[in-house]
Design an enzyme around this catalytic site. Structure first.
Site, PDB file in Angstrom:
ATOM      1  N   TYR A 157      44.211  53.436  38.152  1.00  0.00           N
ATOM      2  CA  TYR A 157      42.912  52.936  38.613  1.00  0.00           C
ATOM      3  C   TYR A 157      42.905  52.966  40.132  1.00  0.00           C
ATOM      4  O   TYR A 157      43.715  52.309  40.788  1.00  0.00           O
ATOM      5  CB  TYR A 157      42.681  51.491  38.128  1.00  0.00           C
ATOM      6  CG  TYR A 157      41.325  50.964  38.527  1.00  0.00           C
ATOM      7  CD1 TYR A 157      40.201  51.189  37.727  1.00  0.00           C
ATOM      8  CD2 TYR A 157      41.141  50.275  39.725  1.00  0.00           C
ATOM      9  CE1 TYR A 157      38.950  50.727  38.103  1.00  0.00           C
ATOM     10  CE2 TYR A 157      39.885  49.816  40.107  1.00  0.00           C
ATOM     11  CZ  TYR A 157      38.796  50.045  39.296  1.00  0.00           C
ATOM     12  OH  TYR A 157      37.557  49.603  39.660  1.00  0.00           O
ATOM     13  N   ASP A 238      48.342  54.324  47.120  1.00  0.00           N
ATOM     14  CA  ASP A 238      47.305  53.308  46.981  1.00  0.00           C
ATOM     15  C   ASP A 238      48.042  51.970  46.900  1.00  0.00           C
ATOM     16  O   ASP A 238      48.584  51.607  45.844  1.00  0.00           O
ATOM     17  CB  ASP A 238      46.485  53.596  45.719  1.00  0.00           C
ATOM     18  CG  ASP A 238      45.470  52.514  45.405  1.00  0.00           C
ATOM     19  OD1 ASP A 238      45.589  51.407  45.953  1.00  0.00           O
ATOM     20  OD2 ASP A 238      44.566  52.768  44.586  1.00  0.00           O
ATOM     21  N   LYS A 265      41.583  44.574  49.090  1.00  0.00           N
ATOM     22  CA  LYS A 265      41.844  43.254  48.501  1.00  0.00           C
ATOM     23  C   LYS A 265      42.246  42.208  49.555  1.00  0.00           C
ATOM     24  O   LYS A 265      41.448  41.889  50.404  1.00  0.00           O
ATOM     25  CB  LYS A 265      42.905  43.375  47.409  1.00  0.00           C
ATOM     26  CG  LYS A 265      42.512  44.422  46.329  1.00  0.00           C
ATOM     27  CD  LYS A 265      42.300  43.816  44.992  1.00  0.00           C
ATOM     28  CE  LYS A 265      42.105  44.861  43.913  1.00  0.00           C
ATOM     29  NZ  LYS A 265      41.071  44.521  42.977  1.00  0.00           N
TER      30      LYS A 265
HETATM   31  C1  LIG Z   1      45.016  49.978  42.863  1.00  0.00           C
HETATM   32  C2  LIG Z   1      43.567  49.797  43.160  1.00  0.00           C
HETATM   33  N1  LIG Z   1      42.947  50.732  43.888  1.00  0.00           N
HETATM   34  C3  LIG Z   1      41.642  50.617  44.200  1.00  0.00           C
HETATM   35  C4  LIG Z   1      40.904  49.551  43.767  1.00  0.00           C
HETATM   36  C5  LIG Z   1      39.451  49.456  44.109  1.00  0.00           C
HETATM   37  O1  LIG Z   1      39.234  48.433  45.010  1.00  0.00           O
HETATM   38  P1  LIG Z   1      37.765  47.781  45.135  1.00  0.00           P
HETATM   39  O2  LIG Z   1      37.542  47.015  43.874  1.00  0.00           O
HETATM   40  O3  LIG Z   1      37.841  46.939  46.359  1.00  0.00           O
HETATM   41  O4  LIG Z   1      36.809  48.924  45.275  1.00  0.00           O
HETATM   42  C6  LIG Z   1      41.510  48.559  43.001  1.00  0.00           C
HETATM   43  C7  LIG Z   1      40.728  47.417  42.487  1.00  0.00           C
HETATM   44  O5  LIG Z   1      41.079  46.758  41.550  1.00  0.00           O
HETATM   45  C8  LIG Z   1      42.874  48.688  42.687  1.00  0.00           C
HETATM   46  O6  LIG Z   1      43.494  47.772  41.941  1.00  0.00           O
END
Ligand SMILES: Cc1ncc(COP(=O)(O)O)c(C=O)c1O
Length: 435
Positions: A157, A238, A265
């Site tokens: 994700y 990420d 986050k």
């Molecule tokens: C690993 C990871 N990347 C990207 C995101 C996306 O972040 P946002 O919800 O701030 O768009 C999340 C959100 O849960 C995430 O857990």
């Protein structure tokens, strides 16, 4: 003998009886929000709790129940709900103006704090969310390499339009994604060998969060680092969730430096933000002083409240030393859960690392998403509801995120609720897993 569906039905009925006001609010919300919802992950059956207040590591719902908050805003609420240092930074920013339409000192300070902390970051740019950070990192990789394909992992994700549950999502951006299996060293190396000269980037979360908090094998990440160098591919970590682990994220812990890192986050102190960055050479693409630079836009990229909250959060609250201590404390809790499950001989396991935990129905650690059984998945709603009924708020897929204001009492409450669940349901769990 109680069946799983009967157990879930019974838990739902106890839950509905205990939460009439949340149920009524949910019903009303369905008039203007599809299914009463504007964020799919927050929906669960029969209806989600409506929260009305948060204090420290606890939240209170509309019906007046208090919970220890292990949802922790899916890791963004690292600071809990009422951190005074962050609150006063936000209030100060509010008092001095929030929409300046110009650079401010806040984004400059936050950029410095991030670059000093994560060794692979020489320069960063801010945006509004983790999704946007990943979109920017992936697009940057395509521009820098002049290639189109992007290697991603099944069940990963990376945002609402970059996600691969079951390998695919209808809402995804129309990028040319190539899918590999997380922690599959040989298969992924072979795939890169085949299409490496067409790949712009490999993007990986060093702990596969939404896919079950599965830590990447160090050798797997080392292989990715080596292969991406060999083929001129940008390696993107990420670390939107994992950056909270230890003093410099997983990259610091393992000593593996990606070409680009994405963050989000908690770096906004609980307010919305995102960031992507890497070497000064790559990031020079965005230097508006250079001819032909890429124009990276975003009205709220440097929004004052998030930047001010992030500065206070990283410089005064979650210092590298505090992060290292918090990691050790959280990891000890995770290990203690596994000792308890093993002592009870219940097939449950707290996967993950430090403050990122996911409860799996298995006696062993889960190393690949394909190891998660259908039985494990079908037991999750029962665990979720039973923990809510014990005042322990966890994500519906069984994730627990620890937060800074938690103390031993909060952890003990979660441990006890899990113990109670194991005592009550071990025979059912065994039957479901062996069906
Ligand atoms: C690993 C990871 N990347 C990207 C995101 C996306 O972040 P946002 O919800 O701030 O768009 C999340 C959100 O849960 C995430 O857990």
């Amino acid at each position: 003998m109680e069946s799983l569906s009967h157990a879930i039905e019974s838990a739902r009925s106890r839950y509905a009886s205990a939460n009439p006001l949340s149920q009524a609010a949910d019903t009303k919300a369905q008039r203007y929000l599809p299914g009463g919802n504007t964020r799919t992950v927050l929906h669960y059956d029969p209806f989600p709790l409506t929260m009305v207040a948060g204090e420290g590591a606890e939240v209170t719902d509309l019906d007046g129940h208090r919970y220890v908050d292990f949802v922790g805003e899916y890791s963004a609420a690292l600071f809990g709900h009422t951190n005074e240092v962050i609150k006063s930074a936000i209030c100060k920013a509010l008092d001095t103006g929030i929409a300046m339409g110009a650079p401010t000192s806040y984004e400059r300070e936050l950029a410095g704090l991030l670059c000093e902390r994560f060794p692979s970051l020489e320069q960063v740019r801010f945006c509004n969310s983790g999704t946007e950070a990943n979109l920017m990192a992936l697009s940057t990789a395509r521009v820098v390499t002049g290639r189109d394909k992007l290697l991603v992992f099944n069940e990963a994700y990376h945002g609402g339009v970059i996600k691969f549950p079951g390998g695919h999502c209808a809402l995804n951006m129309p990028f040319d994604f190539v899918l590999a299996d997380y922690n599959d060293i040989e298969g992924t190396a072979e795939l890169i060998g085949q299409v490496g000269d067409q790949l712009a980037a490999v993007i990986i979360e060093p702990i596969l969060g939404a896919g079950g908090n599965i830590p990447a094998d160090r050798k797997f990440l080392q292989m990715l680092r080596q292969k991406t160098r060999e083929f001129g591919i940008l390696l993107i970590f990420d670390e939107i969730k994992t950056a909270r682990l230890g003093s410099a994220g997983v990259q610091g812990m393992l000593g593996i430096a990606p070409d680009l890192t994405t963050l989000g986050k908690f770096i906004g102190g609980g307010l919305p933000t995102g960031a992507f960055g890497g070497s000064a050479e790559i990031m020079a693409q965005f230097n508006p002083r250079l001819p032909g630079a890429l124009a990276h836009a975003g009205t709220f990229n440097n929004n004052v409240c998030s930047m001010a909250a992030g500065c206070a959060a990283l410089s005064k609250v979650y210092t590298p030393q505090r992060a290292a201590e918090f990691f050790d404390w959280s990891e000890a809790f995770r290990l203690s859960l596994n000792e308890m499950f093993a002592a009870k001989a219940v097939p449950m396991y707290a996967n993950g690392l430090g403050s990122m935990i996911a409860i799996h129905f298995s006696s062993e650690p889960t190393e690949r998403p394909s190891d998660i059984s259908a039985g494990c998945q079908s037991l999750r709603p029962l665990l979720h509801l039973e923990l809510l009924l014990e005042g322990v708020l966890v994500c519906k897929r069984g994730d627990l995120f620890l937060s800074l204001p938690m103390d031993e009492t909060h952890l003990a409450k979660a441990r006890l609720a899990l113990e109670k669940f194991a005592d009550r349901y071990t025979p059912l769990i065994e039957r479901v897993l062996h069906a």
